[in-house]
Design a protein around this motif. Sequence first.
Motif, PDB file in Angstrom:
ATOM      1  N   THR A 229       0.830  -0.875  -0.131  1.00 46.62           N
ATOM      2  CA  THR A 229      -0.083   0.423  -0.161  1.00 46.62           C
ATOM      3  C   THR A 229       0.730   1.380  -0.024  1.00 46.62           C
ATOM      4  O   THR A 229       0.598   1.917  -0.955  1.00 46.62           O
ATOM      5  N   PHE A 230       2.220   1.363   0.192  1.00 44.98           N
ATOM      6  CA  PHE A 230       2.525   2.362   0.404  1.00 44.98           C
ATOM      7  C   PHE A 230       3.303   2.908  -0.957  1.00 44.98           C
ATOM      8  O   PHE A 230       3.328   3.683  -1.148  1.00 44.98           O
ATOM      9  N   THR A 231       3.101   2.009  -1.604  1.00 46.31           N
ATOM     10  CA  THR A 231       3.398   2.572  -2.835  1.00 46.31           C
ATOM     11  C   THR A 231       2.840   3.600  -3.599  1.00 46.31           C
ATOM     12  O   THR A 231       2.740   3.912  -4.505  1.00 46.31           O
TER      13      THR A 231
ATOM     14  N   ALA B  58       4.880  -3.763  -7.089  1.00 46.81           N
ATOM     15  CA  ALA B  58       4.064  -2.466  -7.208  1.00 46.81           C
ATOM     16  C   ALA B  58       5.713  -1.894  -7.277  1.00 46.81           C
ATOM     17  O   ALA B  58       5.061  -0.579  -7.676  1.00 46.81           O
ATOM     18  N   ASP B  59       6.428  -2.075  -6.778  1.00 48.71           N
ATOM     19  CA  ASP B  59       7.317  -1.417  -6.352  1.00 48.71           C
ATOM     20  C   ASP B  59       8.186  -0.617  -7.617  1.00 48.71           C
ATOM     21  O   ASP B  59       8.614   0.104  -8.376  1.00 48.71           O
ATOM     22  N   ILE B  60       8.275  -1.780  -8.788  1.00 47.89           N
ATOM     23  CA  ILE B  60       8.783  -1.760  -9.816  1.00 47.89           C
ATOM     24  C   ILE B  60       7.728  -0.424 -10.852  1.00 47.89           C
ATOM     25  O   ILE B  60       8.525   0.465 -11.041  1.00 47.89           O
ATOM     26  N   ILE B  61       7.060  -0.763 -10.553  1.00 49.19           N
ATOM     27  CA  ILE B  61       5.507   0.345 -11.256  1.00 49.19           C
ATOM     28  C   ILE B  61       5.850   1.139 -10.560  1.00 49.19           C
ATOM     29  O   ILE B  61       5.982   2.451 -11.660  1.00 49.19           O
TER      30      ILE B  61
ATOM     31  N   GLY C   7      10.287   7.687 -10.062  1.00 51.59           N
ATOM     32  CA  GLY C   7      11.234   7.295  -9.346  1.00 51.59           C
ATOM     33  C   GLY C   7      11.249   7.773  -7.893  1.00 51.59           C
ATOM     34  O   GLY C   7      12.022   6.716  -7.101  1.00 51.59           O
ATOM     35  N   GLN C   8       9.906   6.982  -7.662  1.00 52.18           N
ATOM     36  CA  GLN C   8       9.970   6.781  -5.932  1.00 52.18           C
ATOM     37  C   GLN C   8       9.861   5.095  -5.504  1.00 52.18           C
ATOM     38  O   GLN C   8       9.768   4.139  -6.101  1.00 52.18           O
ATOM     39  N   LYS C   9      11.074   4.970  -4.714  1.00 54.35           N
ATOM     40  CA  LYS C   9      11.072   3.928  -4.109  1.00 54.35           C
ATOM     41  C   LYS C   9      10.212   3.349  -2.707  1.00 54.35           C
ATOM     42  O   LYS C   9      10.183   3.984  -1.834  1.00 54.35           O
ATOM     43  N   THR C  10      10.006   1.927  -2.788  1.00 55.17           N
ATOM     44  CA  THR C  10       9.157   1.282  -1.559  1.00 55.17           C
ATOM     45  C   THR C  10       9.998   0.960  -0.030  1.00 55.17           C
ATOM     46  O   THR C  10      10.363   1.296   0.868  1.00 55.17           O
ATOM     47  N   MET C  11      11.177  -0.069  -0.968  1.00 56.63           N
ATOM     48  CA  MET C  11      11.643  -0.793  -0.528  1.00 56.63           C
ATOM     49  C   MET C  11      13.178  -0.852  -0.613  1.00 56.63           C
ATOM     50  O   MET C  11      14.299  -1.426  -0.189  1.00 56.63           O
TER      51      MET C  11
END
Length: 173
Positions: free
Chosen positions: A26-28, A159-162, A168-172
Amino acid sequence: MTTAQTVTGERADLLATLAKHRFFLTFTTRGLTDEQARLRTTASELCLGGLIKHVTSAERGWAAFIVEGASAMPNFAEMTDEDYRQRENDFKLLPGETLAEVLAAYEEAARRTDELVATVDLDAVLELPKAPWNTEQAWSVRRVLLHIISETAQHAGHADIIRESLDGQKTMG
């Protein structure tokens, strides 16, 4: 996404692991508009809103399976091409759907699953629904919960890749 009941041991571990991967997923979507949540940013058909919808649908389905058994799931072996086309909408944030609504539905599905983790017999064995990819006949409830965790973790990575491809935002990372 926790239960009112205090759990310990294995159940607490299952809940903590689910919570961690749900957060990553969900953070993505933080700060996104509905339009951004609909965008396909890779060669895949996947978008962030659709991934949340899919994980919600899968978690609901597996939670219902835990309670009702295989009858709660479709007989995938008998599904037609049209049935599969309809299921593709689970991977899209359709016009008229909002990211906020999809996230709220996911939170509700997660709450229900968390209640099950706190109370269900983890050793109960259930016959799996008919599906071409099922090579086993049955799973324990524990195994079903591990499957929900692995689905959530896998799609959090998608989701992180998308999201990274989107802006350019990253989750992990």
